[in-house]
Design a protein around this motif. Structure first.
Motif, PDB file in Angstrom:
ATOM      1  N   TYR A 155      79.426   6.474  53.424  1.00 30.31           N
ATOM      2  CA  TYR A 155      78.279   7.761  54.044  1.00 30.31           C
ATOM      3  C   TYR A 155      77.324   7.895  52.164  1.00 30.31           C
ATOM      4  N   SER A 214      72.925   8.283  52.670  1.00 28.49           N
ATOM      5  CA  SER A 214      72.974   9.635  51.825  1.00 28.49           C
ATOM      6  C   SER A 214      71.490   8.739  51.206  1.00 28.49           C
ATOM      7  N   SER A 219      68.101  10.750  58.604  1.00 25.41           N
ATOM      8  CA  SER A 219      69.739  10.905  58.068  1.00 25.41           C
ATOM      9  C   SER A 219      70.477  11.991  58.852  1.00 25.41           C
ATOM     10  N   GLN A 220      70.561  12.180  58.996  1.00 23.10           N
ATOM     11  CA  GLN A 220      71.067  13.307  60.444  1.00 23.10           C
ATOM     12  C   GLN A 220      71.758  12.849  61.267  1.00 23.10           C
ATOM     13  N   ARG A 257      73.837   9.925  59.600  1.00 29.75           N
ATOM     14  CA  ARG A 257      75.723  10.234  58.853  1.00 29.75           C
ATOM     15  C   ARG A 257      76.626  10.940  60.192  1.00 29.75           C
ATOM     16  N   TYR A 281      84.403  15.058  55.392  1.00 27.72           N
ATOM     17  CA  TYR A 281      83.200  16.027  56.076  1.00 27.72           C
ATOM     18  C   TYR A 281      82.194  16.700  54.492  1.00 27.72           C
ATOM     19  N   GLY A 318      79.426  16.521  52.864  1.00 27.51           N
ATOM     20  CA  GLY A 318      77.936  16.458  53.592  1.00 27.51           C
ATOM     21  C   GLY A 318      76.769  16.879  52.458  1.00 27.51           C
ATOM     22  N   ASN A 360      76.030  15.209  49.778  1.00 24.87           N
ATOM     23  CA  ASN A 360      74.901  14.452  49.763  1.00 24.87           C
ATOM     24  C   ASN A 360      73.730  15.590  50.183  1.00 24.87           C
TER      25      ASN A 360
END
Length: 569
Positions: free
Chosen positions: A157, A161, A230-231, A234, A274, A278, A281
């Motif tokens: 992850y 990122s 990117s979203q 992920r 997460y 997130g 990130n």
């Protein structure tokens, strides 16, 4: 620092409650899952849960309340530092600047430092602490396989990122450049409104701005493309990891290694993990975005002014009432705006205190350049400019500006009241002093006829006033300043003849007892000067009084005859 310390304590409490909440919830599920306790609701567990939720709900806003004053004060300091640095830079820098992009650079720099502080205290620390606490709890309750899988997933992850964040940085730089250019086009067009209108080039300006906005649109779309990819990446990684972990947990339940409550717990912690990763990130992206925004700001701070103050400067009084008129001397001065463009060559002029000097010559002869050297807008490449025998490079820059009062050809006023614009000559002046200065400049009667009097706003760059009115405001401002040296840089060349004659009378009164240096093109305005210096191609070719120069029959006499012919025509 006290506020930050309290905020960190609250942060630790908040992180602990965030990790404890899923664990407490799983305890309630476990308690309610046993048949013998179905009718006896575990009130004490629910009460603990309520207390933790209340603490968690109060912690975040309280932390923000403590940190916000620190954040806004930091932004203020950075913005003020940028403006102070801009005012310390030389005239050469400001002649080349793009006002629109420069203001955006300052705004982004101030916002970026606030963002970095906010990210550190509201994102990095909370999520790092929660990640460490959560992984510790998972390792304690579950076996090593779950932690190993989570660490692998977190590593993937983070790699994804990082890659997309680097791409977004490049795209954001391009977006910032496009945004700066669009802002520059907009500000430049508005500031030069009168020129645009006089040449009927409104459509051209609109097309230029539209082209800049189109470039900005392309840059924005490019940036959003990387954000979306990117979203998606992920999201796919999160889905795969969640499915694998829940499958492992379900298999362990079948084998009686885990209870249902632990299945609920791993699901809750996954959501929290997460969320934390997130958020981290976002920190990585936010940090890099803020760094990109800071780049131009830091580059601006890295620019050093060519006008350098010595460690222990000489301090001189600025007001005529304090120290009388000041003597000025140009000693073997040579200067060029660039090595290939030499403007002045070995110029030597002495101006005794209380006398007047007129500098005349054809366009491009170096007249205004001497005025800029006197105010130390630039330093001579050779020789020196002196006030009272001191090289300007030895005098404190603020003292030089206090000693010299300038009435320029084009007076630029602030978009404020007439009273405020006059008061700019001496910010400590009383209202009575301001009105006395206006009366001396023959503008008091005009101001009092206005509906708002001294509170009348003059508009952007003083556009609501005529040229003569602006010049009178400039004269009143200099009267209030009470400088020891008066510099008149083509002060009346943009005015009509009638207004020029009236302004000249006021300038003559203002120059009494002061050392006065007049840069002029119209020779009729300088014939009463004690010394007239004629420049040609950056060299002194003649000097003397008006009668002496006329009788010499040289450059000055030829210029006088030419202008007399123009006036007769």
């Amino acid at each position: 620092m006290t506020r930050i310390g309290f905020a960190l304590v609250i942060l630790l409490v908040e992180s602990a409650t965030a990790v404890a909440t899923p664990w407490l919830f799983s305890r309630m599920v476990s308690s309610l899952s046993r048949p013998e306790t179905l009718l006896a609701v575990p009130i004490w567990l629910i009460a603990q849960y309520a207390v933790i939720r209340i603490i968690s709900g109060l912690a975040s806003p309280l932390r923000e309340f403590l940190v916000k004053p620190v954040e806004t004060d930091l932004e203020r300091r950075v913005a003020v530092l940028g403006l102070r640095h801009l005012h310390d830079l030389s005239v050469r820098f400001h002649l080349d600047r793009q006002t629109g992009s420069l203001t955006r650079t300052l705004d982004r720099g101030a916002d970026a430092v606030g963002t970095l502080l906010s990210l550190a205290l509201f994102n990095v620390l909370p999520n790092v602490i929660e990640l460490i606490m959560t992984l510790t709890v998972i390792l304690k309750i579950f076996d090593w396989r779950y932690v190993a899988l989570l660490l692998v997933a977190l590593g993937l992850y983070s790699t994804v990122s990082y890659v997309f964040t680097r791409l977004r940085m490049t795209a954001r730089r391009a977006r910032n450049r496009a945004s700066n250019q669009a802002q520059h086009q907009l500000v430049d067009s508005i500031l030069n409104f009168e020129t645009v209108r006089s040449f009927a080039n409104e459509s051209h300006e609109i097309e230029r701005y539209d082209a800049a906005r189109r470039d900005l649109r392309k840059a924005e779309i490019s940036l959003q493309r990387y954000v979306s990819l990117s979203q998606i990446s992920r999201g796919f990684l999160i889905a795969a990891t969640t499915t694998t972990l829940l499958a492992m947990a379900a298999h362990d339940i079948v084998l009686h290694r885990l209870a249902v409550a632990q299945f609920v717990l791993i699901g809750s912690y996954l959501s929290g993990l997460y969320s934390s990763v997130g958020a981290l990130n976002y920190v990585s992206a936010g940090w890099r975005n803020a760094r990109v925004d800071l780049e131009n700001y830091l580059e601006l701070l890295a620019i050093r002014s060519e006008i350098i103050q010595v460690p222990h400067p000489v301090h001189l009084a600025g007001k005529l009432s304090e120290a009388g008129a000041a003597a000025v001397a140009f000693r073997h001065v040579s200067f060029g705006y660039s090595p290939a463009r030499q403007i002045l060559h070995d110029v030597s002029i002495t101006v005794p205190a209380g006398t007047s000097l007129a500098i005349v010559g054809h366009t491009g002869s170096g007249k205004s350049t001497l005025g800029r050297l006197l105010t130390r807008a630039y330093d001579p490449t050779e020789g020196s400019v002196c006030i009272d025998g001191h090289d300007l490079r030895e005098i404190a820059p603020a003292d030089i500006q206090n000693i010299i009062g300038t009435v320029p050809q084009d007076t630029v006023l602030f978009n404020s009241s007439i009273g405020d614009n006059i008061a700019y000559g001496d910010l400590s002046a009383s209202r009575e002093d301001i009105e006395n200065a206006a009366r001396s400049a023959q503008i008091d009667a005009f101001i009092r006829e206005l509906p708002d009097g001294y509170e009348t706003v003059v508009g952007e760059r003083g556009l609501k006033l005529s040229g003569g009115e602006k010049q009178r405001v400039a004269i009143a401002r200099v009267i209030l300043k009470d400088p020891r040296i008066l510099l008149l840089d083509e002060a009346t060349s943009a005015l009509d003849t009638r207004t020029e004659v009236a302004i000249q009378k006021e300038l003559a009164i203002l120059s009494q007892a002061r050392t006065t240096i007049i840069v002029a093109h119209r020779l009729s305005t300088v014939q009463d000067a004690d010394l007239i210096v004629v420049l040609d191609a950056g060299r002194v070719v003649e000097q003397g009084s008006h009668p002496e120069l006329l009788s010499a029959g040289g450059h000055y006499a030829a210029m006088w005859a030419a202008q007399a012919g123009e006036n007769a025509a």
